[in-house]
Design an enzyme around this catalytic site. Structure first.
Site, PDB file in Angstrom:
ATOM      1  CB  VAL A   1      -1.070   0.118   1.330  1.00  0.00           C
ATOM      2  CG1 VAL A   1      -1.846   1.315   1.428  1.00  0.00           C
ATOM      3  CG2 VAL A   1      -2.122  -1.188   1.114  1.00  0.00           C
ATOM      4  CE1 TYR A   2       5.736   5.075   2.744  1.00  0.00           C
ATOM      5  CE2 TYR A   2       7.248   3.859   1.142  1.00  0.00           C
ATOM      6  CZ  TYR A   2       6.992   5.106   2.077  1.00  0.00           C
ATOM      7  OH  TYR A   2       8.109   6.133   2.156  1.00  0.00           O
ATOM      8  CB  ALA A   3       4.829   0.174  -3.192  1.00  0.00           C
TER       9      ALA A   3
END
Length: 268
Positions: free
Chosen positions: A153-155
């Protein structure tokens, strides 16, 4: 933005980590600095600490809340005028396998890391366009260049940020506007945000990383990875290697795919 002295700079997430260091570096260069941060006590601590360095004010803002963004931006423009340098720095990470993420984890990460820079820039871009000058610096991540377990999700949020940021740069160029856009893609920085990360590639020193970012703004750099070789390693590798070979290179040789195995993040 060749000349920072006398300019007004706004930094989101400016009361801690590299945001706080960049506040100091900008003050030392003669800028008036505005902090946006969700932590009121840290804002006051930062203002007290840098009281003798220059003109510094702070606002408590939850950048995941579009209404707070709009209201505070309006207040900043009324009190200060046009923001010359905008650094979209605020960010969060939930280091988990994707199936372990809650809906709140996903929504919050995208709101803060991907949506907020666009909403905030939209509020201040009109003033930059009117004066035909300004600089927007978006702090993305090397996680926006390469896939990584426990960072899905961060990526996703950082891939989004990179795509929007560099598209905005091209739009300003097509419109023949003297508004520069810098996209920063750092590796892990030792600020506490990624505590527990273990890496073959050296984790970045916050002071050095912050100075690199400010110098990138001063020199109107377009896209900057920290360290510089990260871009070449990922882009050349992805371009010339098969997916299996690149997975071996990134996962085994560089050890990137295992960096988040012992992630703990900020201590509560």
């Amino acid at each position: 933005m060749k000349q920072i002295k006398g300019k007004t700079a706004l930094i989101t997430g400016g009361a801690s980590g590299i945001g706080k260091i960049m506040v100091r570096l900008l003050l030392e260069r003669g800028a008036k600095v505005i902090i946006w941060d969700i932590n009121n006590s840290k804002i006051h601590e930062t203002i007290l600490e840098f009281a003798n360095k220059g003109d510094l004010v702070g606002h408590v803002v939850d950048v995941s809340d579009i209404n707070q963004i709009k209201e505070t931006a309006k207040k900043v423009i009324q009190e200060t005028g046009t923001v010359d340098i905008l650094i979209n720095n605020a960010g969060i990470v939930a280091g988990k396998f994707f199936h372990e993420h809650t809906t709140k984890d996903i929504v919050k990460t995208m709101e803060i890391n991907a949506n907020a820079p666009m909403f905030i820039t939209r509020e201040f871009l009109e003033g930059m366009l009117d004066q035909n000058s300004g600089h927007i610096c978006n702090i993305a991540s090397s996680g926006g260049l390469i896939s990584n377990p426990k960072m899905s999700v961060y990526a996703a949020s950082k891939w989004s940020l990179i795509g929007w940021s560099d598209s905005l740069r091209l739009e300003m160029k097509q419109l023949k506007k003297s508004i520069h856009v810098t996209t920063i893609m750092p590796y892990y920085i030792n600020t506490g945000m990624f505590d527990g990360v273990q890496s073959k590639i050296p984790i970045l020193d916050p002071e050095a990383a912050s100075l690199t970012i400010i110098k990138a703004i001063e020199n109107n750099k377009r896209m900057v990875t920290i360290p510089g070789y990260i871009y070449r390693l990922t882009r050349i590798g992805q371009g010339f290697m098969s997916l299996n070979m690149f997975d071996w290179f990134a996962g085994t040789v560089l050890g990137i795919y295992k960096t988040m195995e012992h992630f703990t993040g900020h201590k509560k």
